[in-house]
Design an enzyme around this catalytic site. Structure first.
Site, PDB file in Angstrom:
ATOM      1  N   SER A 148       0.100  -2.046   0.261  1.00  0.00           N
ATOM      2  CA  SER A 148       0.769  -0.925   0.920  1.00  0.00           C
ATOM      3  C   SER A 148       1.921  -1.382   1.807  1.00  0.00           C
ATOM      4  O   SER A 148       2.897  -1.951   1.326  1.00  0.00           O
ATOM      5  CB  SER A 148      -0.273  -0.122   1.705  1.00  0.00           C
ATOM      6  OG  SER A 148       0.251   1.074   2.195  1.00  0.00           O
TER       7      SER A 148
ATOM      8  N   ASP B 198       3.794   0.849  -1.627  1.00  0.00           N
ATOM      9  CA  ASP B 198       3.222   1.453  -2.835  1.00  0.00           C
ATOM     10  C   ASP B 198       3.547   2.934  -2.938  1.00  0.00           C
ATOM     11  O   ASP B 198       3.020   3.633  -3.803  1.00  0.00           O
ATOM     12  CB  ASP B 198       1.719   1.221  -2.911  1.00  0.00           C
ATOM     13  CG  ASP B 198       0.947   1.905  -1.791  1.00  0.00           C
ATOM     14  OD1 ASP B 198       1.547   2.156  -0.730  1.00  0.00           O
ATOM     15  OD2 ASP B 198      -0.258   2.176  -1.956  1.00  0.00           O
TER      16      ASP B 198
ATOM     17  N   ASP C 110       2.824   5.632  -1.243  1.00  0.00           N
ATOM     18  CA  ASP C 110       1.874   6.727  -1.011  1.00  0.00           C
ATOM     19  C   ASP C 110       2.119   7.391   0.342  1.00  0.00           C
ATOM     20  O   ASP C 110       1.409   8.317   0.725  1.00  0.00           O
ATOM     21  CB  ASP C 110       0.421   6.271  -1.146  1.00  0.00           C
ATOM     22  CG  ASP C 110       0.009   5.227  -0.126  1.00  0.00           C
ATOM     23  OD1 ASP C 110       0.873   4.738   0.636  1.00  0.00           O
ATOM     24  OD2 ASP C 110      -1.193   4.885  -0.093  1.00  0.00           O
TER      25      ASP C 110
END
Length: 461
Positions: free
Chosen positions: A106, A255, A257
């Protein structure tokens, strides 16, 4: 949380506390486990598992070792290659996979990495299955009524294969484009891709919808993911938006998100701003189911005051988008998220999706015919001070009667014009003391009043 897996997967420094051997064992177990479930239900089909990765150098190593474990156990591994976490969740859900795997840490630096497990519904995998994975890694697996010192290898025609599945990623891009309610023609949009997963996706989506798109940090080297870039270093996008006279900017993490926004004046809009703007818009249009927004305990006090004024209800969960999503599913809520920019629109996705979030923000701007600065204007964010106190015993420090008394005294003094929150870190020997109030001076005063008691009672290392 388990021994290896936290709220966001198995994460650590590559080949330090998350090794290629760990990845191989994760693959070995998942390939065997889903195959065994099929066999026990009378199916002879090979399990199908889809894999995506971010742009870290070590992601290739973990991809190959996961594939080796999966195929050795008889599973077919479908490779999306470099893609976003929400795309893996989408493909796992719509294309009938047994599970999905995302290789990413992340927003962490390049030398870290992680393995996120996603179930067939595109949701984070259940704790029971994670427990089995961890038991296998440690050599004490017990499942299906027996102990398994080792699990069998697939033989002959049962050995698995790999499949290039870039078509799945392209279908996800098409899905995002289909969600565009308005043409973006004439809108100048800045995108900060953090040299991560969104580098070859976000621009394609915005340009397909007609935006004039300006992209920064979309040249991944394997070592520069999140480096002075993306949602954790948004100052670069702030400057870029102002210098180029852009209408709006969106910053993603490694990533993709999560998403944070920059308005046309260069101001940062956090996840709390996004929840406010989108929830208000949804309420106006009658799409805010149960008239409720799901937040975490770290959302700003100002957000709750604004929701009170709008007559919007809110729920508070523990920190972690996993807990937000679980609450949303249990209570049939349409929007929830975190201050950090993990925003979940449950009608469209089963996880936080940075690119989807930016599309929904564009929708509000275009529908209301207002710039982001105007949409965010009514939300007053309270000053916040957070102090991390390293302690010898987190539970003892937090539950000490004198510490509790100090917290209650601060809460009483703040009344309904602020709040204090004391919680344990889930990953460090730290107690976090946070205060929100009308001024930074007040915040520091009440934070120190609690921290001083923790120190006086001898809990600090």
């Amino acid at each position: 949380m388990g021994k290896y897996f936290g709220t966001d997967g198995f994460r650590g420094e590559a080949n330090e506390n998350l090794t290629a051997d760990h990845a191989y064992k994760v693959g070995r177990f998942l390939g065997w486990y889903y195959g065994e479930l099929k066999r026990r239900s009378g199916s002879d089909e090979a399990p199908r598992i889809v894999i995506g990765k971010d742009t870290r150098r070590s992601s290739y190593m973990f991809e190959y070792t996961l594939v080796a474990g999966l195929t050795a156990s008889g599973a077919d591994a479908y490779l999306l290659h470099v893609t976003t976490t929400p795309s893996v969740a989408y493909v796992a859900r719509v294309d009938g996979f047994d599970c999905g795997i995302m290789i990413s840490a992340s927003h962490n630096p390049y030398y870290d990495n992680g393995i996120k497990l996603i179930n067939k519904d595109g949701e984070k995998i259940d704790e029971e299955t994670i427990g089995y994975v961890e038991a296998y890694i440690d050599g004490n697996l017990e499942i299906f009524g027996q102990k398994w010192p080792e699990i069998p290898f697939a033989k002959k025609e049962k050995i698995g294969r790999t499949v290039d599945y870039v078509a799945g990623r392209n279908r996800y891009i098409g899905y995002l484009i289909s969600l565009g309610m308005y043409s973006f023609r004439g809108i100048k949009v800045g995108l900060d891709c953090a040299n991560g997963s969104s580098w070859n996706i976000a621009k394609a989506v915005f340009e397909a919808l007609g935006a004039t798109t300006y992209v920064i940090n979309a040249e991944p080297s394997g070592f520069n993911i999140n480096m002075n870039a993306g949602s954790t270093h948004i100052e670069g996008l702030q400057k870029f938006v102002v210098e180029n006279g852009l209408d709006v900017g969106f910053a993603y993490d490694g990533d993709a998100d999560r998403c944070l926004c920059v308005d046309e004046k260069g101001n940062v809009l956090t996840g709390d701003h996004i929840l406010y703007i989108c929830a208000k818009y949804m309420k106006e249009r009658g799409t805010l189911l149960n008239n409720t927004v799901v937040t975490t305990v770290m959302s700003n006090f100002g957000l709750y005051k604004a929701f009170d004024e709008l007559g919007i209800n809110y729920a508070k969960t523990a920190v972690g988008d996993k807990y937000v999503y679980e609450y949303m599913m249990k209570n049939n809520n349409r929007i929830g998220g975190e201050q950090s920019g993990h925003i979940i629109f449950s009608k469209y996705a089963s996880t936080g999706d940075g690119i989807l979030t930016s599309l929904k923000m564009m929708e509000v701007m275009l529908a209301k015919e207002q710039p982001l600065s105007k949409l965010a204007e009514p939300l007053v964010i309270f000053p916040q001070v957070l102090t991390n106190v390293r302690v010898s015993d987190k539970a003892a420090a937090q539950n000490d009667p004198d510490v509790k008394a100090a917290v209650e005294k601060a809460a009483d003094a703040l009344g309904d014009s602020g709040r204090i929150l004391v919680r344990e870190s889930g990953t460090e020997p730290v107690v976090r003391v946070m205060v929100e109030a009308s001024s930074e001076e007040l915040c520091r005063k009440y934070v120190e009043s609690v921290v001083d008691v923790i120190k006086e009672k001898g809990y600090c290392n």
